[in-house]
Design a protein around this motif. Structure first.
Motif, mmCIF file in Angstrom:
data_model
loop_
_atom_site.group_PDB
_atom_site.id
_atom_site.type_symbol
_atom_site.label_atom_id
_atom_site.label_comp_id
_atom_site.label_asym_id
_atom_site.label_seq_id
_atom_site.Cartn_x
_atom_site.Cartn_y
_atom_site.Cartn_z
ATOM 1 N N GLU A 33 0.845 -1.206 0.000
ATOM 2 C CA GLU A 33 0.000 0.000 0.000
ATOM 3 C C GLU A 33 0.873 1.247 0.000
ATOM 4 O O GLU A 33 1.898 1.295 0.699
ATOM 5 C CB GLU A 33 -0.871 0.024 1.275
ATOM 6 N N LEU A 34 0.458 2.267 -0.758
ATOM 7 C CA LEU A 34 1.177 3.534 -0.778
ATOM 8 C C LEU A 34 1.002 4.229 0.576
ATOM 9 O O LEU A 34 -0.127 4.380 1.046
ATOM 10 C CB LEU A 34 0.592 4.400 -1.893
ATOM 11 N N ASP A 35 2.096 4.602 1.231
ATOM 12 C CA ASP A 35 1.964 5.237 2.550
ATOM 13 C C ASP A 35 2.405 6.697 2.529
ATOM 14 O O ASP A 35 2.690 7.287 3.557
ATOM 15 C CB ASP A 35 2.732 4.434 3.612
ATOM 16 N N VAL A 36 2.480 7.285 1.325
ATOM 17 C CA VAL A 36 2.736 8.729 1.215
ATOM 18 C C VAL A 36 1.675 9.296 0.285
ATOM 19 O O VAL A 36 1.061 8.534 -0.468
ATOM 20 C CB VAL A 36 4.149 9.014 0.641
ATOM 21 N N PRO A 37 1.442 10.630 0.303
ATOM 22 C CA PRO A 37 0.413 11.197 -0.589
ATOM 23 C C PRO A 37 0.760 10.961 -2.062
ATOM 24 O O PRO A 37 1.916 11.111 -2.458
ATOM 25 C CB PRO A 37 0.444 12.695 -0.262
ATOM 26 N N GLU A 38 -0.228 10.566 -2.839
ATOM 27 C CA GLU A 38 0.008 10.283 -4.244
ATOM 28 C C GLU A 38 0.056 11.591 -5.043
ATOM 29 O O GLU A 38 -0.758 12.491 -4.846
ATOM 30 C CB GLU A 38 -1.111 9.389 -4.788
ATOM 31 N N VAL A 39 1.036 11.698 -5.925
ATOM 32 C CA VAL A 39 1.158 12.867 -6.803
ATOM 33 C C VAL A 39 0.929 12.388 -8.235
ATOM 34 O O VAL A 39 1.546 11.406 -8.660
ATOM 35 C CB VAL A 39 2.569 13.494 -6.698
ATOM 36 N N PRO A 40 0.043 13.033 -9.001
ATOM 37 C CA PRO A 40 -0.174 12.594 -10.390
ATOM 38 C C PRO A 40 1.129 12.699 -11.199
ATOM 39 O O PRO A 40 1.885 13.662 -11.039
ATOM 40 C CB PRO A 40 -1.219 13.577 -10.923
ATOM 41 N N VAL A 41 1.351 11.688 -12.040
ATOM 42 C CA VAL A 41 2.586 11.640 -12.841
ATOM 43 C C VAL A 41 2.741 12.907 -13.680
ATOM 44 O O VAL A 41 3.846 13.436 -13.824
ATOM 45 C CB VAL A 41 2.552 10.388 -13.754
ATOM 46 N N ALA A 42 1.614 13.427 -14.197
ATOM 47 C CA ALA A 42 1.656 14.598 -15.071
ATOM 48 C C ALA A 42 2.238 15.823 -14.370
ATOM 49 O O ALA A 42 2.748 16.739 -15.011
ATOM 50 C CB ALA A 42 0.264 14.905 -15.602
ATOM 51 N N GLU A 43 2.175 15.825 -13.016
ATOM 52 C CA GLU A 43 2.761 16.955 -12.291
ATOM 53 C C GLU A 43 4.264 16.788 -12.106
ATOM 54 O O GLU A 43 4.966 17.740 -11.764
ATOM 55 C CB GLU A 43 2.102 17.085 -10.903
ATOM 56 N N LEU A 44 4.756 15.583 -12.310
ATOM 57 C CA LEU A 44 6.178 15.314 -12.087
ATOM 58 C C LEU A 44 6.987 15.350 -13.387
ATOM 59 O O LEU A 44 8.152 15.735 -13.414
ATOM 60 C CB LEU A 44 6.367 13.922 -11.450
ATOM 61 N N ILE A 45 6.352 14.919 -14.477
ATOM 62 C CA ILE A 45 7.057 14.807 -15.763
ATOM 63 C C ILE A 45 6.287 15.598 -16.808
ATOM 64 O O ILE A 45 5.068 15.461 -16.913
ATOM 65 C CB ILE A 45 7.164 13.320 -16.177
ATOM 66 N N PRO A 46 6.971 16.459 -17.565
ATOM 67 C CA PRO A 46 6.276 17.244 -18.602
ATOM 68 C C PRO A 46 5.522 16.338 -19.582
ATOM 69 O O PRO A 46 6.007 15.240 -19.897
ATOM 70 C CB PRO A 46 7.410 17.985 -19.319
ATOM 71 N N GLU A 47 4.387 16.826 -20.036
ATOM 72 C CA GLU A 47 3.480 16.017 -20.836
ATOM 73 C C GLU A 47 4.138 15.423 -22.082
ATOM 74 O O GLU A 47 3.870 14.285 -22.466
ATOM 75 C CB GLU A 47 2.265 16.864 -21.231
ATOM 76 N N GLU A 48 5.025 16.228 -22.733
ATOM 77 C CA GLU A 48 5.596 15.735 -23.995
ATOM 78 C C GLU A 48 6.484 14.501 -23.806
ATOM 79 O O GLU A 48 6.797 13.810 -24.751
ATOM 80 C CB GLU A 48 6.361 16.842 -24.740
#
Lengths: 125, 488
Positions: free
Chosen positions: B25-40
């Protein structure tokens, strides 16, 4: 103009037509090399020296250079070989020709063998 | 095009949704991938990776390995490749956490043990070669050649002799030698062999000159013969202003007996995966360290390990040609070679070479009445037969002999190389085989020569007992299938 066929000790054949010579490898050479899988051709317009390797034949066994018995400019290459290298095995003296060279000056045939001399040479190899 | 496969591809075993592991189980807040890596940079579709369980993966690769031949399965007399046994103690050494669990970004003071190993290995190789300074960085033999030639080029350039661009190479050389020359922009000048299989010294004299960058030589050469004229050869090249490069592919013949540095060589590469018993190929890492004479040490690629008192640190040589690999090269390969050298010691390494040479001479003398031996003299660690008797008398070629050997559970020897021998069969037994293996192989070679006379068809259609029969090598080369395509 009559055509003259000659052979080199490195097992190339040369068909002389005026100041243009067509070059390929002999039936003996293709049988020694085994199945040719790739032919590395020169570009039209390249200049070659006498004794220089101008093309490479890659067989399942090895890569071998093809040497020019004349100096001159590459006038034509057999583009069929790019997709069908097996022509060198299937028809070495005809459809499997490799290049045509426009010779610098006069073609010297003195050091080359005619068909009978080449066949005698093969018996000694 | 569908063809029957002995083992399906791992992609063909895939079942949608099947997993080897379930993540916790994830035990830290989930961050959407799109916020971490540029869309292109984000892919739109999931990659078509195989979805398989751990058991399926294990079975898949175990089944594949059963179709393969390795030195752990049987005799592997592949000339010029030194397919010796790789002792299992090496795996213990490379599994030590101080070697296996370190990272190249760690501060130097936390990896002093690994640095000591690299330093000592470099010193051992310098002692074995009779030369001065080592770089471990090149990832394989041909990479070592390229590095050595770049060092030679830098040397000539520094002396204002950048016009020296001709490298002399014997007609019996490994194909990598001229290829490495082409990579550094050198012109290859071929020197013929003499009737004893060595460099034709008179021809060499006529080939050296003001444009000579050097000579690349394998000694013993690819005929398995030691060039007795090496001191004269070295003098001719040095007098012309060139340097001598030693291709260490055949170093298994000379350890503790003769040193390239004493012969006059300026640069040596070693194949740790041949001579020093680290595993070969299979896509895995190799190592091709080079060792150079004093004048060339300033040009070596870096960083190299330097010893200050009892501390080790990384330094760049003064006129370094720069890096030739990432970080410090294939470190765990060094650990295996180091373990090999330490476990043998100087006497043991000499015995390795003596035994390798003895084995080759034993087999050569047992086989030379059955197969043509073009250069009949004492060989080093390998020897080259010719299949020309069988070709002329029975119409059977070396390729057919090699294929028939597969039926007896052997890897084939190196064939059609070196090019100076017609229908060449190059055999390197190595020191790690017992005499019984050598005798069995000799007997099989005798049997095959008999079959060539009595039943040549049996050889021409071999192999008969392998998982796949004779392959269409020409078609494989002309129309290679290099990737799997997902069915629509």
């Amino acid at each position: 103009m009559s055509e003259q066929l000659r052979f080199t000790k490195e097992h190339e054949w040369i068909l002389v037509k005026g100041d243009v010579v067509r070059i390929g490898i002999s039936d003996y050479a293709q049988s020694e090399l085994g199945d040719i899988v790739f032919v590395d051709l020169p570009s039209v317009g390249d200049h070659v020296e006498e004794g220089e390797g101008f093309a490479a034949l890659e067989s399942v066994k090895a890569v071998s250079d093809v040497y020019s018995p004349v100096a001159g400019e590459i006038a034509a290459v057999n583009e069929e070989l790019e997709d069908s290298p097996e022509l060198v095995n299937e028809s070495p003296m005809d459809a499997g020709w490799i290049v045509e060279i426009k010779v610098d000056g006069v073609v010297q045939l003195d050091d080359l063998m005619n068909k009978e001399e080449y066949e005698a040479f093969l018996k000694e190899v | 095009m569908t063809e029957r496969r002995l083992v399906p591809l791992i992609f063909e075993r895939s079942t949608p949704g099947r997993r080897g592991y379930r993540l916790p189980e994830l035990d830290v807040p989930e961050v959407p991938v799109a916020e971490l890596i540029p869309e292109e940079f984000l892919r739109e579709e999931a990659p078509a990776l195989p979805e398989v369980s751990e058991l399926e993966v294990v079975r898949h690769y175990t089944q594949l390995s059963r179709l393969n031949h390795g030195v752990d399965v049987g005799f592997y007399p592949l000339g010029s490749c030194t397919m010796k046994y790789n002792p299992r103690v090496h795996e213990d050494v490379t599994g030590m956490p101080g070697f296996a669990a370190i990272h190249p970004y760690q501060p130097e003071e936390t990896v002093q043990g690994a640095m000591e190993l690299m330093y000592n290995l470099g010193e051992y190789l310098a002692t074995i070669s009779g030369l001065h300074a080592t770089t471990l960085q090149p990832a394989a033999g041909a990479h070592g050649e390229l590095t050595g030639l770049l060092v030679i080029k830098a040397y000539h350039k520094k002396r204002g002799e950048d016009h020296r661009r001709e490298m002399i190479i014997p007609d019996s050389a490994h194909g990598t030698n001229p290829a490495s020359c082409a990579m550094v922009g050198y012109k290859v000048i071929e020197v013929p062999s003499d009737e004893r299989g060595g460099v034709n010294v008179e021809a060499l004299r006529g080939l050296v000159g003001p444009n000579t960058a050097g000579l690349m030589l394998t000694n013993p050469n690819t005929l398995g013969l030691f060039d007795e004229n090496i001191c004269e050869i070295a003098k001719i090249v040095h007098d012309a202003g060139g340097l001598l490069y030693y291709d260490g592919a055949n170093a298994n013949a000379i350890m503790g007996i003769a040193r390239p540095g004493d012969m006059g060589f300026d640069v040596v590469h070693f194949n740790l995966h041949k001579t020093f018993s680290t595993p070969h190929g299979g896509g895995g890492p190799g190592a091709g360290p080079i060792v150079v004479c004093k004048d060339l040490a300033q040009f070596l690629p870096g960083p190299v390990v330097k010893k200050d008192g009892d501390k080790y640190r990384f330094v760049m040589p003064e006129n370094s040609i720069g890096r030739v690999g990432s970080f410090y090269g294939n470190f765990l390969v060094y650990a295996k070679a180091y373990a090999y050298i330490r476990s043998h010691g100087p006497e043991g390494l000499r015995e390795v070479s003596e035994t390798a040479v003895l084995h080759a001479n034993y087999m050569m003398n047992k086989l030379k009445d059955i197969y043509h031996l073009p250069y009949d003299r004492t060989c080093m660690h390998e020897f080259v037969l010719s299949g020309s008797w069988q070709k002329d008398e029975n119409g059977v070629r070396t390729l057919d002999i090699a294929k028939r050997l597969l039926d007896h559970g052997y890897h084939a020897p190196t064939v059609y190389f070196p090019m100076v021998v017609d229908e060449a069969i190059m055999i390197e037994p190595t020191e790690t085989e017992p005499k019984s293996t050598l005798d069995e192989f000799i007997e099989v070679m005798r049997q095959i020569a008999e079959e060539a006379k009595e039943n040549p068809e049996l050889l021409k259609t071999a192999p008969h007992t392998t998982p796949l029969k004779r392959l269409d090598e020409a078609r494989a080369a002309r129309q290679p299938v290099l990737r799997w395509e997902k069915p629509e």
